[in-house]
Write a protein that holds these residues in place. Structure first.
Motif, PDB file in Angstrom:
ATOM      1  N   PHE A 114      -5.039   2.472  -0.230  1.00 23.20           N
ATOM      2  CA  PHE A 114      -5.027   2.059  -1.635  1.00 23.20           C
ATOM      3  C   PHE A 114      -3.835   1.153  -1.934  1.00 23.20           C
ATOM      4  CE2 PHE A 114      -6.880   6.321  -1.368  1.00 23.20           C
ATOM      5  CZ  PHE A 114      -8.114   6.105  -1.985  1.00 23.20           C
ATOM      6  N   PRO A 147      -8.424   2.966  -6.401  1.00 21.76           N
ATOM      7  CA  PRO A 147      -8.096   4.397  -6.568  1.00 21.76           C
ATOM      8  C   PRO A 147      -8.931   5.093  -7.629  1.00 21.76           C
ATOM      9  CG  PRO A 147      -6.386   3.001  -7.525  1.00 21.76           C
ATOM     10  CD  PRO A 147      -7.298   2.093  -6.770  1.00 21.76           C
ATOM     11  N   SER A 199      -3.099   7.465   1.586  1.00 20.87           N
ATOM     12  CA  SER A 199      -2.525   6.558   0.584  1.00 20.87           C
ATOM     13  C   SER A 199      -2.470   5.113   1.068  1.00 20.87           C
ATOM     14  CB  SER A 199      -1.114   7.025   0.202  1.00 20.87           C
ATOM     15  OG  SER A 199      -0.269   7.038   1.348  1.00 20.87           O
ATOM     16  N   SER A 200      -2.439   4.929   2.405  1.00 21.01           N
ATOM     17  CA  SER A 200      -2.387   3.565   2.948  1.00 21.01           C
ATOM     18  C   SER A 200      -3.675   2.791   2.714  1.00 21.01           C
ATOM     19  CB  SER A 200      -2.093   3.607   4.450  1.00 21.01           C
ATOM     20  OG  SER A 200      -3.077   4.370   5.124  1.00 21.01           O
ATOM     21  N   SER A 240      -0.443   0.111  -3.771  1.00 24.97           N
ATOM     22  CA  SER A 240       0.692   0.928  -4.191  1.00 24.97           C
ATOM     23  C   SER A 240       0.501   1.434  -5.614  1.00 24.97           C
ATOM     24  CB  SER A 240       1.973   0.086  -4.128  1.00 24.97           C
ATOM     25  OG  SER A 240       3.021   0.702  -4.824  1.00 24.97           O
ATOM     26  N   ASP A 241       1.032   2.614  -5.889  1.00 25.31           N
ATOM     27  CA  ASP A 241       0.975   3.160  -7.245  1.00 25.31           C
ATOM     28  C   ASP A 241       1.611   2.204  -8.257  1.00 25.31           C
ATOM     29  OD1 ASP A 241      -0.213   5.348  -6.168  1.00 25.31           O
ATOM     30  OD2 ASP A 241       1.512   6.676  -6.332  1.00 25.31           O
ATOM     31  N   SER A 295       5.176   1.910   3.380  1.00 24.16           N
ATOM     32  CA  SER A 295       4.137   1.023   2.862  1.00 24.16           C
ATOM     33  C   SER A 295       3.908  -0.156   3.802  1.00 24.16           C
ATOM     34  CB  SER A 295       4.521   0.494   1.482  1.00 24.16           C
ATOM     35  OG  SER A 295       4.512   1.520   0.542  1.00 24.16           O
ATOM     36  N   THR A 352      -9.554   9.045  -3.700  1.00 22.80           N
ATOM     37  CA  THR A 352      -8.175   9.472  -3.467  1.00 22.80           C
ATOM     38  C   THR A 352      -8.093  10.883  -2.879  1.00 22.80           C
ATOM     39  OG1 THR A 352      -8.091  10.130  -5.806  1.00 22.80           O
ATOM     40  CG2 THR A 352      -7.146   7.994  -5.229  1.00 22.80           C
ATOM     41  N   THR A 364       0.841  -1.203   0.000  1.00 22.97           N
ATOM     42  CA  THR A 364       0.000   0.000   0.000  1.00 22.97           C
ATOM     43  C   THR A 364       0.875   1.251   0.000  1.00 22.97           C
ATOM     44  OG1 THR A 364      -0.073   0.257   2.394  1.00 22.97           O
ATOM     45  CG2 THR A 364      -1.656  -1.271   1.400  1.00 22.97           C
ATOM     46  N   GLY A 365       0.212   2.388   0.003  1.00 17.86           N
ATOM     47  CA  GLY A 365       0.911   3.647   0.162  1.00 17.86           C
ATOM     48  C   GLY A 365       1.499   4.177  -1.122  1.00 17.86           C
ATOM     49  N   GLY A 366       2.368   5.161  -0.971  1.00 14.17           N
ATOM     50  CA  GLY A 366       2.988   5.816  -2.112  1.00 14.17           C
ATOM     51  C   GLY A 366       4.092   4.978  -2.722  1.00 14.17           C
ATOM     52  N   HIS A 367       4.885   5.613  -3.553  1.00 13.00           N
ATOM     53  CA  HIS A 367       5.980   4.910  -4.220  1.00 13.00           C
ATOM     54  C   HIS A 367       7.158   5.855  -4.373  1.00 13.00           C
ATOM     55  CE1 HIS A 367       4.397   7.215  -7.620  1.00 13.00           C
ATOM     56  NE2 HIS A 367       5.623   7.110  -8.126  1.00 13.00           N
TER      57      HIS A 367
END
Length: 211
Positions: free
Chosen positions: A92, A74, A89-90, A94-95, A63, A84, A47-50
């Motif tokens: 969703f 998302p 971000s957690s 991961s990007d 993440s 979104t 999860t989270g960003g990248h």
């Protein structure tokens, strides 16, 4: 990167794996837990960003890994508001897994596309921690847009007076906050009416004593 690659490979092959599992179950003529349900219970989705690396997008250090059915799509929305714009971000995938092919696999495993009450609480806590006024406004708008589904149409009563008010003022009463205000206004009118009656009775008694 290895965990992302593993998740992506599972999601890419998921339709074939599910079909294979169904054929095996049918051939054996006995029921066992479907492969899809077993995978949906695995916390394997980052999860989270990248962050961008030479190897492409990989999850950030913040993440976590969650079950697909505990995460949100998302591309989903609550009324006119994108999820979104509300959730952290957690909530969703991961990007790195946000392309159409991976999202299609995640949807087969129960990825959520609509706001629910636990998510509202999660969003509110994150917004409070960040003191993010923009996201707070977006959350309120989402709750207003999605009120009928989240609360149910009959949460504020279904009597004839309510129906009549809805017919007369659909733009106000159809919204969540509008219904709350309308309900409060109705109770205030009743309270004020009782208060007026008491004043009249008190004035009448005083007049009788004076006579």
């Amino acid at each position: 990167p290895e965990r992302v690659a593993f998740a992506a490979s599972v999601l890419r092959d998921l339709p074939l794996l599910i079909a294979d599992d169904q054929r095996v179950n049918h051939r054996r003529q006995r029921q066992r837990r479907p492969f899809r349900d077993a995978v949906a219970d695995l916390a394997f989705v980052p999860t989270g960003g990248h962050k961008d690396t030479a190897e492409g997008k990989v999850p950030s250090l913040s993440s976590l890994f969650e079950r697909p059915r505990d995460l949100f799509d998302p591309t989903g929305s609550a009324g006119s508001v994108a999820l979104t714009a509300i959730l952290p971000s957690s909530a969703f995938p991961s990007d790195a897994l946000a392309d159409a092919e991976n999202l299609a696999g995640l949807r087969l495993l129960g990825l959520k596309s609509a706001l629910d009450w636990p998510a509202v609480e999660t969003a509110a806590r994150a917004i409070d921690a960040d003191e993010d006024a923009t996201r707070a406004a977006a959350l309120l708008r989402a709750l207003d847009d999605d009120a009928d589904r989240l609360l149910g149409k009959d949460d504020f009563g279904d009597d004839d007076d309510t129906k009549a008010r809805e017919d007369d003022e659909p733009s106000v009463v159809s919204s969540w906050f509008g219904r709350v205000v309308d309900s409060f206004a109705g109770s205030t009118t009743t309270t004020n009416g009782r208060s007026d009656d008491k004043k009249k009775r008190r004035a009448r008694r005083e007049q009788e004593r004076a006579d």
